[in-house]
Motif scaffolding. Structure first.
Motif, PDB file in Angstrom:
ATOM      1  N   ASN A   6       0.835  -1.203   0.000  1.00 20.98           N
ATOM      2  CA  ASN A   6       0.000   0.000   0.000  1.00 20.98           C
ATOM      3  C   ASN A   6       0.871   1.254   0.000  1.00 20.98           C
ATOM      4  N   CYS A   7       1.925   1.233   0.802  1.00 21.88           N
ATOM      5  CA  CYS A   7       2.834   2.374   0.857  1.00 21.88           C
ATOM      6  C   CYS A   7       3.544   2.550  -0.491  1.00 21.88           C
ATOM      7  N   LEU A   8       3.970   1.456  -1.098  1.00 21.07           N
ATOM      8  CA  LEU A   8       4.629   1.528  -2.398  1.00 21.07           C
ATOM      9  C   LEU A   8       3.708   2.168  -3.431  1.00 21.07           C
ATOM     10  N   LYS A   9       2.480   1.704  -3.486  1.00 19.03           N
ATOM     11  CA  LYS A   9       1.515   2.259  -4.440  1.00 19.03           C
ATOM     12  C   LYS A   9       1.295   3.748  -4.164  1.00 19.03           C
ATOM     13  N   ASP A  10       1.063   4.101  -2.911  1.00 19.27           N
ATOM     14  CA  ASP A  10       0.810   5.505  -2.565  1.00 19.27           C
ATOM     15  C   ASP A  10       2.017   6.384  -2.873  1.00 19.27           C
ATOM     16  N   LEU A  11       3.197   5.881  -2.599  1.00 17.43           N
ATOM     17  CA  LEU A  11       4.420   6.631  -2.854  1.00 17.43           C
ATOM     18  C   LEU A  11       4.582   6.908  -4.347  1.00 17.43           C
ATOM     19  N   LEU A  12       4.437   5.869  -5.161  1.00 20.51           N
ATOM     20  CA  LEU A  12       4.610   6.032  -6.602  1.00 20.51           C
ATOM     21  C   LEU A  12       3.537   6.925  -7.209  1.00 20.51           C
ATOM     22  N   LEU A  13       2.297   6.758  -6.765  1.00 23.72           N
ATOM     23  CA  LEU A  13       1.218   7.606  -7.286  1.00 23.72           C
ATOM     24  C   LEU A  13       1.408   9.064  -6.881  1.00 23.72           C
ATOM     25  N   THR A  14       1.925   9.292  -5.689  1.00 22.24           N
ATOM     26  CA  THR A  14       2.187  10.665  -5.230  1.00 22.24           C
ATOM     27  C   THR A  14       3.281  11.305  -6.074  1.00 22.24           C
ATOM     28  N   VAL A  15       4.340  10.565  -6.337  1.00 22.48           N
ATOM     29  CA  VAL A  15       5.416  11.098  -7.172  1.00 22.48           C
ATOM     30  C   VAL A  15       4.883  11.397  -8.573  1.00 22.48           C
ATOM     31  N   GLU A  16       4.090  10.470  -9.116  1.00 23.00           N
ATOM     32  CA  GLU A  16       3.531  10.684 -10.455  1.00 23.00           C
ATOM     33  C   GLU A  16       2.667  11.953 -10.496  1.00 23.00           C
ATOM     34  N   LYS A  17       1.874  12.157  -9.478  1.00 22.70           N
ATOM     35  CA  LYS A  17       0.923  13.263  -9.455  1.00 22.70           C
ATOM     36  C   LYS A  17       1.575  14.610  -9.136  1.00 22.70           C
ATOM     37  N   LEU A  18       2.511  14.649  -8.189  1.00 24.21           N
ATOM     38  CA  LEU A  18       2.989  15.920  -7.651  1.00 24.21           C
ATOM     39  C   LEU A  18       4.414  16.321  -8.008  1.00 24.21           C
ATOM     40  N   SER A  19       5.230  15.366  -8.358  1.00 21.34           N
ATOM     41  CA  SER A  19       6.654  15.663  -8.494  1.00 21.34           C
ATOM     42  C   SER A  19       7.004  16.206  -9.875  1.00 21.34           C
ATOM     43  N   THR A  20       7.902  17.178  -9.879  1.00 19.89           N
ATOM     44  CA  THR A  20       8.519  17.674 -11.108  1.00 19.89           C
ATOM     45  C   THR A  20      10.023  17.724 -10.852  1.00 19.89           C
ATOM     46  N   PRO A  21      10.835  17.742 -11.908  1.00 18.58           N
ATOM     47  CA  PRO A  21      12.285  17.802 -11.675  1.00 18.58           C
ATOM     48  C   PRO A  21      12.707  19.011 -10.831  1.00 18.58           C
ATOM     49  N   SER A  22      12.007  20.118 -10.972  1.00 12.56           N
ATOM     50  CA  SER A  22      12.387  21.307 -10.196  1.00 12.56           C
ATOM     51  C   SER A  22      11.693  21.384  -8.836  1.00 12.56           C
ATOM     52  N   SER A  94       0.241  -1.099 -14.197  1.00  6.93           N
ATOM     53  CA  SER A  94      -0.160  -2.483 -13.947  1.00  6.93           C
ATOM     54  C   SER A  94      -1.049  -2.639 -12.714  1.00  6.93           C
ATOM     55  N   ILE A  95      -1.074  -1.627 -11.835  1.00  5.10           N
ATOM     56  CA  ILE A  95      -1.907  -1.697 -10.626  1.00  5.10           C
ATOM     57  C   ILE A  95      -2.873  -0.511 -10.579  1.00  5.10           C
ATOM     58  N   ASN A  96      -3.353  -0.104 -11.746  1.00  2.00           N
ATOM     59  CA  ASN A  96      -4.086   1.154 -11.856  1.00  2.00           C
ATOM     60  C   ASN A  96      -5.513   1.137 -11.331  1.00  2.00           C
ATOM     61  N   ASN A  97      -6.018   0.009 -10.916  1.00  2.00           N
ATOM     62  CA  ASN A  97      -7.345   0.024 -10.281  1.00  2.00           C
ATOM     63  C   ASN A  97      -7.330  -0.890  -9.063  1.00  2.00           C
ATOM     64  N   ASP A  98      -8.302  -0.654  -8.180  1.00  2.00           N
ATOM     65  CA  ASP A  98      -8.332  -1.383  -6.904  1.00  2.00           C
ATOM     66  C   ASP A  98      -8.500  -2.883  -7.087  1.00  2.00           C
ATOM     67  N   THR A  99      -9.248  -3.296  -8.081  1.00  2.00           N
ATOM     68  CA  THR A  99      -9.453  -4.725  -8.303  1.00  2.00           C
ATOM     69  C   THR A  99      -8.133  -5.414  -8.633  1.00  2.00           C
ATOM     70  N   LEU A 104      -3.471  -8.529  -6.795  1.00  2.00           N
ATOM     71  CA  LEU A 104      -2.017  -8.624  -6.674  1.00  2.00           C
ATOM     72  C   LEU A 104      -1.600  -8.800  -5.218  1.00  2.00           C
ATOM     73  N   LYS A 105      -2.172  -8.008  -4.312  1.00  2.00           N
ATOM     74  CA  LYS A 105      -1.822  -8.129  -2.886  1.00  2.00           C
ATOM     75  C   LYS A 105      -2.143  -9.521  -2.364  1.00  2.00           C
ATOM     76  N   ASN A 106      -3.298 -10.071  -2.743  1.00  3.01           N
ATOM     77  CA  ASN A 106      -3.661 -11.422  -2.306  1.00  3.01           C
ATOM     78  C   ASN A 106      -2.686 -12.451  -2.859  1.00  3.01           C
ATOM     79  N   PHE A 107      -2.313 -12.283  -4.120  1.00  2.91           N
ATOM     80  CA  PHE A 107      -1.373 -13.199  -4.751  1.00  2.91           C
ATOM     81  C   PHE A 107      -0.022 -13.149  -4.050  1.00  2.91           C
ATOM     82  N   VAL A 108       0.470 -11.944  -3.778  1.00  3.93           N
ATOM     83  CA  VAL A 108       1.756 -11.781  -3.111  1.00  3.93           C
ATOM     84  C   VAL A 108       1.706 -12.377  -1.700  1.00  3.93           C
ATOM     85  N   ALA A 109       0.620 -12.103  -0.969  1.00  2.32           N
ATOM     86  CA  ALA A 109       0.484 -12.641   0.389  1.00  2.32           C
ATOM     87  C   ALA A 109       0.442 -14.170   0.371  1.00  2.32           C
TER      88      ALA A 109
END
Length: 132
Positions: A6-22, A94-99, A104-109
């Motif tokens: 969950n943290c990995l997904k949130d971290l990557l989505l936050t970077v995608e949404k908010l981060s710029t090189p500057s 590859s993880i763009n929707n909750d389903t 994936l989380k169930n498979f990994v667990a």
């Protein structure tokens, strides 16, 4: 160190949404003496729900797996995240929707997978088999 998907997904989505090189995303250890909310990125939702150690270890795992470019310490007690790599964008796609993500989380667990490189390989195999 246990991977928090969950943290990995949130971290990557936050970077995608908010981060710029500057203006990269920076998170701050809230337990640091003198911590104040004077920077918009110090209280980013949903990252603010994770403790410092979880965020830092997840960021480092994401960097080591090639999902993020290398970040850097941001004094006094913060961490500036690197930009997403192409693999990072592919992982998000590859993880763009909750389903998909919950499957994936169930498979990994179920298979007790912990490392991100292994996880990335499994995600690709899983998605390829699910699309058939």
């Amino acid at each position: 160190m246990e991977l928090n998907l969950n943290c990995l997904k949130d971290l990557l989505l936050t970077v995608e949404k908010l981060s710029t090189p500057s203006n990269p995303v920076t998170f701050i250890d809230k337990s640091y003496p003198g911590y104040q909310f004077d920077d918009a990125y110090q209280n980013i939702e949903p990252l603010s729900m994770y403790d410092w150690d979880t965020l830092l270890s997840t960021a480092e795992l994401a960097e080591n797996a090639g999902l993020l470019l290398k970040g850097k310490a941001s004094p006094p007690k913060g961490y500036e995240l690197g930009q997403l790599t192409m693999d990072g964008y592919d992982f998000i796609k590859s993880i763009n929707n909750d389903t998909k993500f919950n499957k994936l989380k169930n498979f990994v667990a179920k298979h007790a997978l912990q490392g991100i490189p292994t996880l990335l390989e499994i995600v690709q195999l899983y998605l390829n088999s699910a699309s058939r």
